[in-house]
Design a protein around this motif. Structure first.
Motif, short mmCIF file in Angstrom:
data_model
loop_
_atom_site.label_atom_id
_atom_site.label_comp_id
_atom_site.label_asym_id
_atom_site.label_seq_id
_atom_site.Cartn_x
_atom_site.Cartn_y
_atom_site.Cartn_z
N ALA A 43 0.65 -1.71 0.25
CA ALA A 43 -0.32 0.34 -0.21
C ALA A 43 1.17 1.20 0.67
O ALA A 43 0.52 1.83 -0.57
CB ALA A 43 -0.65 -0.30 1.34
N THR A 44 2.56 0.92 0.63
CA THR A 44 2.78 2.16 1.01
C THR A 44 3.36 2.47 -0.67
O THR A 44 3.55 3.59 -1.21
CB THR A 44 3.72 1.86 1.57
OG1 THR A 44 2.95 2.04 3.04
CG2 THR A 44 5.06 3.42 1.70
N SER A 45 3.65 1.50 -0.89
CA SER A 45 4.57 1.91 -2.29
C SER A 45 3.95 2.08 -3.56
O SER A 45 3.76 2.91 -4.64
CB SER A 45 5.02 0.64 -3.52
OG SER A 45 3.93 -0.53 -3.07
N ARG A 46 2.00 1.60 -3.89
CA ARG A 46 1.03 2.03 -4.45
C ARG A 46 1.87 3.85 -4.02
O ARG A 46 0.79 4.47 -5.29
CB ARG A 46 0.52 1.16 -3.95
CG ARG A 46 -0.37 0.37 -4.96
CD ARG A 46 -1.65 -0.29 -5.22
NE ARG A 46 -1.79 -1.86 -4.44
CZ ARG A 46 -2.24 -2.31 -3.44
NH1 ARG A 46 -3.41 -1.71 -2.86
NH2 ARG A 46 -2.34 -3.67 -3.29
N GLN A 47 0.74 4.08 -3.13
CA GLN A 47 0.54 5.99 -2.36
C GLN A 47 1.83 6.05 -3.23
O GLN A 47 1.74 7.26 -3.64
CB GLN A 47 0.61 5.98 -0.73
CG GLN A 47 -0.33 5.11 -0.63
CD GLN A 47 -0.94 5.24 1.03
OE1 GLN A 47 -0.01 5.31 1.63
NE2 GLN A 47 -1.13 5.31 1.46
N GLN A 48 2.88 6.11 -2.82
CA GLN A 48 4.35 6.80 -3.21
C GLN A 48 4.09 6.23 -5.01
O GLN A 48 4.48 7.89 -5.27
CB GLN A 48 5.05 5.99 -3.15
CG GLN A 48 6.27 6.96 -3.27
CD GLN A 48 8.11 5.63 -3.37
OE1 GLN A 48 8.01 4.70 -2.23
NE2 GLN A 48 8.90 6.55 -3.35
N LYS A 50 1.47 6.48 -7.01
CA LYS A 50 0.29 7.15 -7.06
C LYS A 50 0.99 9.00 -6.40
O LYS A 50 0.50 9.62 -8.04
CB LYS A 50 -1.35 7.49 -5.80
CG LYS A 50 -1.92 6.69 -6.57
CD LYS A 50 -2.83 6.02 -5.81
CE LYS A 50 -3.74 4.90 -6.24
NZ LYS A 50 -4.89 4.72 -6.02
N SER A 51 1.57 9.39 -5.78
CA SER A 51 2.18 10.61 -5.15
C SER A 51 2.86 11.18 -6.71
O SER A 51 3.32 12.07 -6.32
CB SER A 51 2.78 10.39 -3.58
OG SER A 51 3.20 11.58 -3.33
N GLU A 52 3.78 10.58 -6.45
CA GLU A 52 4.64 10.77 -7.63
C GLU A 52 3.87 10.80 -9.14
O GLU A 52 4.59 12.15 -9.93
CB GLU A 52 5.51 9.48 -7.85
CG GLU A 52 7.06 9.28 -6.42
CD GLU A 52 7.68 8.01 -6.87
OE1 GLU A 52 7.89 7.21 -8.28
OE2 GLU A 52 8.48 7.89 -6.33
N ALA A 53 2.82 10.27 -9.49
CA ALA A 53 2.30 10.37 -10.85
C ALA A 53 1.27 12.08 -10.63
O ALA A 53 1.72 12.92 -11.69
CB ALA A 53 1.21 9.72 -10.71
#
Length: 178
Positions: A43-48, A50-53
């Motif tokens: 989940a953290t990597s997904r959030q990261q 999304k944040s980068e995008a």
């Protein structure tokens, strides 16, 4: 004895594979009892991501560079109010301090657009994020939603386009009259 030697070789090979497999299993770390931790990392990597995008989209929107060709196209963009079919209108205004950027408004929505090169010579303004395109040809302009593949409004004319169309009609009539 030859059969016995072959059988012994097969058994030795099997034993060495089993030993290697057992060693690999014992060398691997035992799974932790907290199965939720890998999911939390995912989940953290997904959030990261999304944040980068989002950051990349914002950077692209903020720092979109305009080429010399795009600036040349921007000089041909008709600005002001365009009257469209069915009593609709589109407002095209240049953005102060941002050469080659235009704010195009239609039905309480505003799009930040930049010129795109075309092979036909038509003026094409595009808001890539929203998927909205403003096309301007000598006789009319139109707005399209490229994501949906639909025209939003058609038959739009700035005063310059209206004058050019009327002059062409008059010239055609004068040329056909005996």
């Amino acid at each position: 004895m030859t059969r016995f030697a072959a059988a012994a070789a097969v058994c030795a090979a099997s034993l060495s594979l089993c030993a290697a497999s057992a060693f690999a299993q014992s060398a691997a770390p035992a799974p932790k009892s907290g199965a939720s931790k890998p999911a939390a990392k995912a989940a953290t990597s997904r959030q990261q991501l999304k944040s980068e995008a989002k950051g990349l989209a914002l950077a692209t929107e903020t720092v979109e560079t305009i080429s010399a060709n795009q600036l040349a196209i921007a000089d041909r963009v008709l600005t002001g109010q365009a009257q469209c079919e069915m009593g609709q209108r589109v407002d095209v205004d240049s953005v102060e301090g941002k050469p080659g950027h235009f704010r195009v408004g239609f039905k309480n929505m505003h799009y930040m657009m930049v010129p795109q090169e075309t092979t036909t010579g038509a003026v094409r303004l595009e808001d890539k994020q929203a998927g909205i395109v403003w096309l301007q040809i000598p006789s009319k302009s139109m707005m399209m939603n490229s994501k949906m593949g639909q025209r939003m409004v058609d038959g739009c004319m700035h005063s310059e386009q209206r004058a050019a169309t009327q002059a062409a009609e008059r010239a055609a009539k004068a040329g056909s009259a005996p």
